[in-house]
Design a protein around this motif. Structure first.
Motif: not given
Ligand SMILES: [Zn+2]
Length: 445
Positions: A81-96
């Motif tokens: 999920g972190s890899r997918a986030a980085a590929a999408g341009g994300f540096t922070t995500v909050c997980c449910m």
């Protein structure tokens, strides 16, 4: 990839909604933080990354993702999920917290944050469960969870149906000055249908997913917010009436914010049907794709700031789970790797709504609402940065996703705009293969 310190990103269009910046310039990064933003031709410090033709923006922030760890790691885990986030341009995500078991205790939060730090590709913050085991009955220990790092509380996947429990949850969250982040749905009213209630559900002979279930809970909650004053962020709003209720609450200055998902901006219930008239489970999620009128209301509300942020509700499921008959297939789609381009496609309409507006909805606003680091390129901020090629056309190929799951309705779409390089605290966490030469080889590292 670790970079020398200092280094400078030069020549890009620097967009920082927090400071109102939209100009060509350079940013200097030293020891993981932004140490200068220059809009003149100041000489660079150290080696440079040439961002000519690219947007340089604060890393994207998604407060609503499902990383499936612990317990459902065949769908996704913190690393994928972190890899997918980085590929999408994300540096922070909050997980449910709707993992197995639910993230409703201090140890669970600590484990997620520790694992995310080991992976090191994205900041991962936890939205903790609002009630024990997400059962909607007993409020969690808000003080303990907030001190352990929970940034908000949600029973996402389910609404908190009982009025007294919801009041107690709001009072407890207010005490710790956190945010209630509810999935609004009375299941007896929504019928937890498979498709939005309307011509498509009738044509398919499926139980209709009634928007009243969502709207009635938003309405109930807003009355409680008016009494209790808790910060309240409606998850994935999807209906015109829900938006109107939130707009009214904002006019009354209640501490209310909300979000929408790219699929609710680009698709509606008729898109569920394949060419042969059968429904495609990759178009099944909760809340469902609504009517064209609802979709238009969502777009207008993002533009007018009634909707504060665009979030993915990234919800991975395996192909075999999604290949079940439509009525039984699980709800949810992945979104981290398509979100930016989908949001751009749905929303950009310059000059009325341009890239700074999009970056505001996808980085600055979520940082502000959930009090997260990043969301700005201000001097002193962490060097969480995304370089976006706004003109890059690309075809969505789910097989290329970094996510462990490929359940997207956007497979085969040609989209424009892509994160080509993501930096987390000054380290490269994603570098588009096609841009590697342009960014790094031409740079003087
Ligand atoms: Zn939800």
């Amino acid at each position: 990839m670790r970079l020398p310190s200092p280094f400078t990103i030069t020549g890009g269009r620097i967009i920082d909604p927090a400071t109102g910046t939209d100009a060509i310039g350079s940013i200097e990064i030293r020891d993981g933080a932004i140490t200068a933003v220059n809009l003149d031709a100041a000489p660079p410090s150290g080696p440079t990354i040439d961002a000519t033709g690219l947007i340089v923006a604060p890393g994207l922030i998604d407060p609503h993702v499902h990383l499936r760890e612990p317990g459902q790691t065949h769908k996704e885990d913190i690393e994928s999920g972190s890899r997918a986030a980085a590929a999408g341009g994300f540096t922070t995500v909050c997980c449910m917290p709707n993992t197995t078991p639910a993230l409703d205790n201090v140890a669970a939060i600590v484990n997620v944050e520790r694992r995310a730090q080991e992976v090191g590709l994205c900041r991962v913050r936890v939205v903790a469960a609002a009630t024990v085991a997400r059962q909607g009955q007993k409020p969690v220990d808000f003080a303990a969870l907030a001190s352990a790092g929970a940034v908000a509380f949600s029973d996402d996947g389910d609404g908190i149906e009982d009025d007294a429990v919801c009041s107690a949850v709001m009072a407890g969250i207010k005490n710790v000055d956190s945010v209630l982040f509810p999935h609004c749905e009375f299941k007896a009213l929504s019928h937890s249908g498979a498709v939005h209630l309307g011509p498509v559900s009738r044509q398919l002979g499926l139980v209709g997913y009634d928007p009243h279930g969502e709207e009635a809970m938003i309405e109930r909650d807003l009355a409680l917010v008016a009494k209790l004053g808790v910060r309240y962020h409606v998850a994935h709003v999807s209906t015109a009436k829900g938006i109107a209720l939130i707009a009214d609450a904002k006019r009354r200055k209640l501490p209310v914010t909300t979000e929408v998902c790219p699929h609710h901006l680009l698709l509606c219930d008729t898109d569920v049907l394949r060419a042969d008239g059968t429904p495609d489970p990759n178009f099944k999620m909760s809340p469902p794709l609504r009517s064209a009128t609802d979709r238009a209301a969502c777009i207008e509300a993002v533009r007018s700031r009634v909707i504060d942020c665009v979030v993915t509700d990234h919800a991975p499921h395996t192909a075999s789970e999604k290949n079940a008959p439509f009525e039984r297939a699980p709800m949810g789609i992945v979104g981290l790797e398509t979100s930016l381009a989908c949001a751009a496609r749905a929303l950009l309409d310059p000059p009325a709504f341009d890239w700074p507006d999009l970056i505001e909805r996808m980085s600055t606003a979520p940082a502000r609402i959930f009090r997260l680091p990043g969301g700005t390129l201000r001097v002193g901020a962490p060097a969480d940065v995304v370089l976006i090629d706004p003109d890059r056309a690309w075809d969505v190929d789910p097989q290329q996703f970094h996510s462990r799951s490929q359940n997207t309705p956007f497979g085969g779409w040609r989209l424009t705009g892509r994160a080509v390089c993501t930096l987390l605290a000054g380290r490269i966490t994603h570098l588009d293969a096609a841009q590697r030469d342009r960014l790094i080889a031409k740079s003087d590292f």
